[in-house]
Enzyme design. Structure first.
Site, PDB file in Angstrom:
ATOM      1  N   GLU A 253     -17.926 -73.251  25.605  1.00 15.31           N
ATOM      2  CA  GLU A 253     -17.131 -74.330  24.993  1.00 15.31           C
ATOM      3  C   GLU A 253     -17.536 -74.523  23.521  1.00 15.31           C
ATOM      4  OE1 GLU A 253     -14.893 -77.045  26.350  1.00 15.31           O
ATOM      5  OE2 GLU A 253     -14.473 -75.740  28.040  1.00 15.31           O
TER       6      GLU A 253
ATOM      7  N   CYS B 250      -9.514 -72.407  37.457  1.00 12.73           N
ATOM      8  CA  CYS B 250     -10.872 -72.937  37.420  1.00 12.73           C
ATOM      9  C   CYS B 250     -11.506 -72.582  38.765  1.00 12.73           C
ATOM     10  CB  CYS B 250     -10.800 -74.452  37.243  1.00 12.73           C
ATOM     11  SG  CYS B 250     -12.377 -75.282  37.432  1.00 12.73           S
TER      12      CYS B 250
ATOM     13  N   ASP C  58      -7.339 -75.992  33.932  1.00 11.36           N
ATOM     14  CA  ASP C  58      -8.792 -75.787  34.032  1.00 11.36           C
ATOM     15  C   ASP C  58      -9.466 -77.069  33.546  1.00 11.36           C
ATOM     16  OD1 ASP C  58     -11.332 -74.381  34.234  1.00 11.36           O
ATOM     17  OD2 ASP C  58     -11.334 -74.266  32.056  1.00 11.36           O
ATOM     18  N   SER C  59     -10.796 -77.126  33.681  1.00 13.33           N
ATOM     19  CA  SER C  59     -11.527 -78.284  33.187  1.00 13.33           C
ATOM     20  C   SER C  59     -11.523 -78.341  31.656  1.00 13.33           C
ATOM     21  CB  SER C  59     -12.973 -78.215  33.669  1.00 13.33           C
ATOM     22  OG  SER C  59     -13.575 -77.030  33.195  1.00 13.33           O
TER      23      SER C  59
ATOM     24  N   CYS D  84     -16.324 -67.804  37.129  1.00 17.58           N
ATOM     25  CA  CYS D  84     -16.011 -69.004  36.335  1.00 17.58           C
ATOM     26  C   CYS D  84     -15.136 -68.512  35.203  1.00 17.58           C
ATOM     27  CB  CYS D  84     -17.305 -69.619  35.789  1.00 17.58           C
ATOM     28  SG  CYS D  84     -16.992 -70.976  34.613  1.00 17.58           S
ATOM     29  N   THR D  85     -14.032 -69.192  34.982  1.00 21.99           N
ATOM     30  CA  THR D  85     -13.076 -68.675  33.992  1.00 21.99           C
ATOM     31  C   THR D  85     -13.566 -68.838  32.551  1.00 21.99           C
ATOM     32  OG1 THR D  85     -11.879 -70.783  34.205  1.00 21.99           O
ATOM     33  CG2 THR D  85     -11.021 -68.891  35.430  1.00 21.99           C
ATOM     34  N   HIS D  86     -14.682 -69.544  32.355  1.00 23.78           N
ATOM     35  CA  HIS D  86     -15.270 -69.597  31.019  1.00 23.78           C
ATOM     36  C   HIS D  86     -16.030 -68.302  30.688  1.00 23.78           C
ATOM     37  CE1 HIS D  86     -14.528 -73.929  31.101  1.00 23.78           C
ATOM     38  NE2 HIS D  86     -14.921 -74.003  29.850  1.00 23.78           N
TER      39      HIS D  86
ATOM     40  N   TYR E 210     -16.659 -79.536  35.214  1.00 26.48           N
ATOM     41  CA  TYR E 210     -16.462 -79.854  36.630  1.00 26.48           C
ATOM     42  C   TYR E 210     -17.639 -79.328  37.477  1.00 26.48           C
ATOM     43  CZ  TYR E 210     -11.411 -80.961  36.088  1.00 26.48           C
ATOM     44  OH  TYR E 210     -10.201 -81.516  35.771  1.00 26.48           O
TER      45      TYR E 210
HETATM   46  N1  DGL Z   1     -13.906 -72.881  34.123  1.00 22.63           N
HETATM   47  C1  DGL Z   1     -14.410 -73.561  35.232  1.00 22.63           C
HETATM   48  C2  DGL Z   1     -14.692 -72.682  36.390  1.00 22.63           C
HETATM   49  O1  DGL Z   1     -14.062 -71.663  36.456  1.00 22.63           O
HETATM   50  C3  DGL Z   1     -15.116 -74.817  35.130  1.00 22.63           C
HETATM   51  C4  DGL Z   1     -16.402 -74.891  34.461  1.00 22.63           C
HETATM   52  C5  DGL Z   1     -16.855 -76.305  34.448  1.00 22.63           C
HETATM   53  O2  DGL Z   1     -16.046 -77.170  34.100  1.00 22.63           O
HETATM   54  O3  DGL Z   1     -18.008 -76.565  34.807  1.00 22.63           O
HETATM   55  O4  DGL Z   1     -15.503 -72.965  37.232  1.00 22.63           O
END
Ligand code: DGL
Length: 268
Positions: free
Chosen positions: A151, A72, A9-10, A183-185, A41
């Site tokens: 984050e 990601c 992931d990022s 988004c995995t965050h 990202y």
């Molecule tokens: N976790 C990421 C996603 O699922 C990336 C978030 C990011 O880096 O902007 O999109």
């Protein structure tokens, strides 16, 4: 020989996928790479995200992984076809499994999607949904501030709730009954998202759906022992360790630093 699953992931977000993999496939070894030097990202171009994703994949392959999970959504939306055509190992994205789950769950036929700017503007979700069921209505909303909040570990501060209200209340008014966390965050913000939208809207965690699909399609390592996880990042290992605990729900032991794109491997 037992080979690990590669996940990238990022930054920290992909840990929400690792957490589910550990729960569903405890015997598997995992190598995780978080591109903390280049996060986020979500506001970068297809070209940049594709280059980063390619370098991350090469790093994982240099560690002997048997498959790569692109944990990601932004990389899945922008770079997945390029990765697919370039690498021979099985590759999994986090968009398709979440879409399938959402289609299974919806009763009103109205789906909500939240994600980064890049993911939402790519139209990847709409295309995937239309492929499977053209009758559904999709409402989407980029929520770029959710990534830095996650984050930072700011998961249920008043400021986070306030920002979530700005992003989500317009979506909540559209009659959606399922919201894909694209988004995995975002899964670490689930409580706040629920607080704002109420219990009537089902949240789909795309990382969980992805881990379920991987388990279904592969034959997980059986046996007594618990597999290991090795963590690599491109910058700031201490911070990753600290906030990563929140994402994983457990301590993160050692974190090594690597420079993606160089063939130098671990620096420390
Ligand atoms: N976790 C990421 C996603 O699922 C990336 C978030 C990011 O880096 O902007 O999109």
């Amino acid at each position: 020989m037992k080979r690990p699953i590669g996940v990238f992931d990022s930054g920290l977000g992909g840990l929400t996928v690792v957490k589910q993999l550990r729960r569903l496939m405890p015997g598997e070894d995992i190598i995780y790479f978080g591109d903390t030097a280049r996060v986020p990202y979500g506001n970068k171009s297809r070209r940049a995200v594709t280059r980063f994703s390619r370098e991350n994949s090469r790093f994982l392959l240099s560690r002997g992984v048997k498959m790569i999970i692109v944990a990601c959504n932004t990389s899945s939306a922008l770079a997945f076809p390029a990765l697919k055509s370039e690498f021979e190992v099985p590759l999994y994205d986090v968009i398709t499994p979440g879409v399938r789950k959402a289609i299974e769950l919806t009763r009103t036929g109205k789906l909500g999607i939240i994600g980064t700017y890049a993911t939402i503007h790519s139209g990847a979700y709409e295309r995937e949904i239309a492929k499977l069921d053209g009758s559904l209505t999709v409402h989407s909303m980029p929520c770029p501030l959710f990534v830095p909040l996650a984050e930072e570990g700011w998961v249920n501060r008043p400021a986070t709730v306030e920002i979530a209200r700005e992003y989500l209340l317009p979506l909540g008014g559209k009659g959606i009954d399922v919201l894909i966390l694209g988004c995995t965050h975002y899964p670490v913000l689930k409580e706040t998202i629920r607080l704002v939208l109420g219990e009537g809207i089902t949240l789909v965690d795309s990382g969980l759906s992805c881990a379920e699909l991987v388990r279904e399609e592969m034959h997980p390592e059986a046996g007594e022992g618990r597999g290991s996880v090795r963590y690599f990042v491109s910058d700031m290992p201490e911070r990753f360790k600290e906030v990563g605990r929140l994402f994983m729900g457990e301590e993160i032991p050692d974190v090594e630093v690597v420079v993606p794109g160089s063939e130098r491997g671990a620096l420390s």
